[in-house]
Design an enzyme around this catalytic site. Structure first.
Site, PDB file in Angstrom:
ATOM      1  N   ASN A  52       2.045 -13.503  -5.974  1.00  0.00           N
ATOM      2  CA  ASN A  52       2.337 -12.695  -4.786  1.00  0.00           C
ATOM      3  C   ASN A  52       3.541 -13.205  -4.003  1.00  0.00           C
ATOM      4  O   ASN A  52       4.137 -12.465  -3.213  1.00  0.00           O
ATOM      5  CB  ASN A  52       1.134 -12.691  -3.833  1.00  0.00           C
ATOM      6  CG  ASN A  52      -0.143 -12.187  -4.474  1.00  0.00           C
ATOM      7  OD1 ASN A  52      -1.218 -12.708  -4.201  1.00  0.00           O
ATOM      8  ND2 ASN A  52      -0.055 -11.186  -5.327  1.00  0.00           N
ATOM      9  N   LEU A  53       3.902 -14.467  -4.202  1.00  0.00           N
ATOM     10  CA  LEU A  53       4.839 -15.122  -3.297  1.00  0.00           C
ATOM     11  C   LEU A  53       6.262 -14.577  -3.368  1.00  0.00           C
ATOM     12  O   LEU A  53       7.041 -14.753  -2.440  1.00  0.00           O
ATOM     13  CB  LEU A  53       4.857 -16.634  -3.565  1.00  0.00           C
ATOM     14  CG  LEU A  53       3.495 -17.345  -3.436  1.00  0.00           C
ATOM     15  CD1 LEU A  53       3.657 -18.837  -3.680  1.00  0.00           C
ATOM     16  CD2 LEU A  53       2.865 -17.081  -2.082  1.00  0.00           C
TER      17      LEU A  53
ATOM     18  N   CYS B 189      -0.065  -5.468  -9.452  1.00  0.00           N
ATOM     19  CA  CYS B 189      -0.465  -5.779  -8.084  1.00  0.00           C
ATOM     20  C   CYS B 189      -1.310  -7.046  -8.034  1.00  0.00           C
ATOM     21  O   CYS B 189      -0.772  -8.126  -7.904  1.00  0.00           O
ATOM     22  CB  CYS B 189      -1.200  -4.587  -7.484  1.00  0.00           C
ATOM     23  SG  CYS B 189      -0.191  -3.105  -7.419  1.00  0.00           S
TER      24      CYS B 189
ATOM     25  N   ASN C 216      -4.812   0.749  -5.171  1.00  0.00           N
ATOM     26  CA  ASN C 216      -5.693   1.388  -6.148  1.00  0.00           C
ATOM     27  C   ASN C 216      -6.215   2.710  -5.613  1.00  0.00           C
ATOM     28  O   ASN C 216      -6.403   2.892  -4.409  1.00  0.00           O
ATOM     29  CB  ASN C 216      -6.851   0.457  -6.552  1.00  0.00           C
ATOM     30  CG  ASN C 216      -7.878   0.302  -5.462  1.00  0.00           C
ATOM     31  OD1 ASN C 216      -8.788   1.115  -5.325  1.00  0.00           O
ATOM     32  ND2 ASN C 216      -7.745  -0.749  -4.660  1.00  0.00           N
TER      33      ASN C 216
ATOM     34  N   CYS D 168     -11.299  18.197   1.406  1.00  0.00           N
ATOM     35  CA  CYS D 168     -11.022  18.701   2.752  1.00  0.00           C
ATOM     36  C   CYS D 168     -11.226  20.205   2.887  1.00  0.00           C
ATOM     37  O   CYS D 168     -11.116  20.749   3.982  1.00  0.00           O
ATOM     38  CB  CYS D 168      -9.613  18.313   3.198  1.00  0.00           C
ATOM     39  SG  CYS D 168      -8.261  19.091   2.294  1.00  0.00           S
TER      40      CYS D 168
ATOM     41  N   LYS E 268      -5.919 -13.062   1.989  1.00  0.00           N
ATOM     42  CA  LYS E 268      -4.658 -12.473   2.453  1.00  0.00           C
ATOM     43  C   LYS E 268      -4.740 -12.043   3.916  1.00  0.00           C
ATOM     44  O   LYS E 268      -3.818 -12.288   4.706  1.00  0.00           O
ATOM     45  CB  LYS E 268      -4.290 -11.274   1.581  1.00  0.00           C
ATOM     46  CG  LYS E 268      -3.802 -11.628   0.192  1.00  0.00           C
ATOM     47  CD  LYS E 268      -3.366 -10.387  -0.562  1.00  0.00           C
ATOM     48  CE  LYS E 268      -2.825 -10.756  -1.942  1.00  0.00           C
ATOM     49  NZ  LYS E 268      -2.372  -9.568  -2.701  1.00  0.00           N
TER      50      LYS E 268
ATOM     51  N   GLY F 288      -5.169  -3.177   3.654  1.00  0.00           N
ATOM     52  CA  GLY F 288      -4.348  -3.833   2.641  1.00  0.00           C
ATOM     53  C   GLY F 288      -3.339  -4.762   3.289  1.00  0.00           C
ATOM     54  O   GLY F 288      -2.601  -4.364   4.195  1.00  0.00           O
ATOM     55  N   ALA F 289      -3.310  -6.009   2.834  1.00  0.00           N
ATOM     56  CA  ALA F 289      -2.367  -6.988   3.375  1.00  0.00           C
ATOM     57  C   ALA F 289      -1.535  -7.598   2.254  1.00  0.00           C
ATOM     58  O   ALA F 289      -1.230  -8.784   2.261  1.00  0.00           O
ATOM     59  CB  ALA F 289      -3.117  -8.086   4.143  1.00  0.00           C
ATOM     60  N   GLY F 290      -1.190  -6.765   1.266  1.00  0.00           N
ATOM     61  CA  GLY F 290      -0.399  -7.233   0.128  1.00  0.00           C
ATOM     62  C   GLY F 290       1.065  -6.895   0.284  1.00  0.00           C
ATOM     63  O   GLY F 290       1.664  -7.133   1.330  1.00  0.00           O
TER      64      GLY F 290
END
Length: 552
Positions: A64-65, A181, A126, A419, A80, A32-34
């Protein structure tokens, strides 16, 4: 310009030369690069990590800015991950940053690929992708540092196989609270389209159109097909018909031709709408059925004539909600998403929480701090010894007035099917549900399997790579080979992508037509676990609310 000997001086003074060397040698994956991802990548580069890989599916949007500070207006429409890489190299040229504009669930990001990393940092927005990364890290034994935010609230925690609770140890009942998002980029749920429609309402009717995430300066060369028409519609409602065409046809075609969705798993399609007809009649049940495209267009035109400029969104205002529901329907149609009725859209529209840049920065800082502790711990220390489950609160908590609340990490839960291999009971109508529906709706959608296979005893029931077994897909569960999947039958589901095996107990149950046709047993138990220990955004909010009540 930073002198090389000064670049990591402060980090070295805290960790020592060997500690700093460990960071530089460690290969770290950032998914993720948000909002959170931008902060994490910057922190890694400035802390001394020099081997960074980032994966993100999204492209940069104007909305996004305001919080994703690595991006500028000229980057709109670009991947992104790729732009973030360039920005990070500007912070620290010594870094090696590998960027992937892709979905982390793609097969090329296999278990062997995950094993290359010393740790994984999640910066996702998400649940499906978070579950997938959680399972990949468990399958490979790679430590995971998870985080999430909702408005001013957030949390950070580490996951270590066999040592700590995993991301899915404390599942939560679904709640209708949704963070904003990537609404404009790649919607895949009705709620994304309802949020988008609310922003459209703000753009066309709000007092400050620039506050809308859809706002674009129409004088800038790179703008959407609807920006100019949206501005005109504010003063002249007769332009609304042209705006409908621009929104749902022209702009989609423009984005497709520009290649914006070339790498996307869900590509939109343009919709031709005749908005010159009459608005739908309000006959009985009208608010609970899905409108046809032309009805939606006509409804938008009709409602626009009755909404004054400067109106704020109010889900209880009829014209406002009609406009939003109609726009959301057409947006869903663009992306092949199930369309909500007016009634359903109204329920969704009242539960939107904005992203806050400061909260993203705080949790990202905590993530990197925990990552440093994990990578520099002594051999006799465990991850649970050196990290905490940390809440970020909106208001001071306790006598000392802390905004960060660290608590001990939980152990793996015996009830977790991820798990701890606990069995799951699935209730459904075995005489009407087909194997294909079971695979798509239960295994892939509800249980988040990527490459599922299904067996009963020694008999194979389904495997995507076996054409012979694929012939079973149209059959109902009761008519499958090996006696079928009927009441009390125990089957084994295997996800080859994440190396997960799950025991499923089938329960035959017929549900009313207006209810969901599947039920995963244990929802009440899971809700109890969630109340005991919040594991994500909703639960942090609950704790904060309790604190506020005590303060009153």
């Amino acid at each position: 310009v930073i002198e090389e000997e000064e670049r990591y001086a402060q980090v070295q003074s805290a960790l020592g030369r060997e500690g700093l060397s460990k960071l530089a040698r460690s290969r770290v994956l950032v998914v993720g690069a948000g909002g959170i991802g931008c902060e994490v990548l910057k922190n890694l580069a400035l802390t001394g990590f020099e081997k960074i890989v980032t994966v993100d599916l999204d492209t940069i949007d104007v909305s996004n800015l305001n919080r994703q500070f690595l991006f500028r207006r000229e980057h709109v429409g670009m991947p992104k991950a790729v732009v973030a890489r360039t920005a990070v190299l500007g912070f620290n040229p010594r870094c090696s940053v590998e960027a992937h504009h892709a979905n982390i669930k793609e097969s090329k990001f296999s278990a062997s690929w995950f094993k290359e990393f010393a740790a994984v940092v999640n910066a996702l927005d998400n649940v499906d992708a978070r579950r997938h990364v959680n399972r990949m890290c468990l399958a490979t034994g790679v430590p995971l540092i998870e985080a999430g935010t909702t408005g001013y609230l957030g949390q950070v925690f580490a996951v270590s196989k066999g040592e700590t609770a995993c991301y899915e140890c404390f599942p939560k009942p679904t709640k209708t609270v949704y963070p904003i998002c990537t609404i404009r980029a790649t919607p895949d749920k009705p709620v994304h389209c309802v949020v988008w429609a609310k922003e459209l309402f703000k753009l066309v009717f709000g007092a400050k159109p620039e506050d809308s995430m859809l706002f674009e300066d129409s004088t800038v060369e790179k703008h959407s097909a609807y920006a100019e028409l949206a501005a005109k519609t504010r003063d002249d409602r007769s332009v609304m018909r042209a705006l409908v065409t621009a929104l749902f046809h022209d702009d989609v075609e423009k984005q497709l031709k520009a290649g914006k969705y070339d790498e996307a798993s869900r590509k939109p399609s343009s919709v031709t709408v005749n908005s010159s007809g009459k608005a739908p009649k309000q006959e009985p049940g009208w608010d609970r059925r899905v409108w046809e495209p032309d009805e939606c267009g006509a409804q938008m035109v009709f409602a626009a004539q009755h909404i004054p400029l400067g109106t704020e969104f109010d889900k209880d205002d009829d014209d406002t909600m009609l406009f939003v529901a109609a726009a959301a329907n057409l947006r869903c149609l663009n992306f092949g998403i199930d369309r909500p009725s007016l009634y359903a859209a109204k329920g969704i529209a009242g539960n939107i929480i904005p992203a806050i840049a400061t909260t993203n920065a705080i949790v990202a800082g905590l993530q990197v701090a925990q990552l440093v502790r994990i990578l520099t711990k002594s051999p006799d220390e465990s991850i649970a010894d050196v990290t905490k489950y940390t809440y970020c609160l909106r208001d001071p908590m306790g006598r000392m007035g802390y905004l960060l609340q660290p608590t001990a990490l939980d152990s793996p839960q015996s009830t977790c099917y991820v798990c701890r291999s606990a069995a799951v009971e699935v209730a459904l109508d075995t005489h009407s549900v087909t194997l294909k529906a079971f695979v798509d709706d239960v295994l892939k959608s509800k249980l988040n399997f990527v490459e599922p296979a299904l067996d009963v005893g020694e008999s194979g029931i389904y495997d995507a790579d076996d054409d012979r077994l694929n012939a079973n897909l149209p059959l109902t569960l009761a008519k499958l080979p090996a006696g079928g999947l009927v009441d009390a039958v125990v089957c084994k589901a295997t996800d080859y992508a994440t190396d997960l095996e799950l025991t499923i107990v089938i329960k035959h149950q017929v549900f009313p037509e207006d209810e969901e046709q599947y039920r995963i047993a244990g929802a009440a138990r899971d809700e109890l676990h969630t109340a005991k220990r919040g594991r994500e955004e909703d639960d942090v909010a609950e704790a904060d609310a309790k604190k506020a009540k005590l303060a009153d």
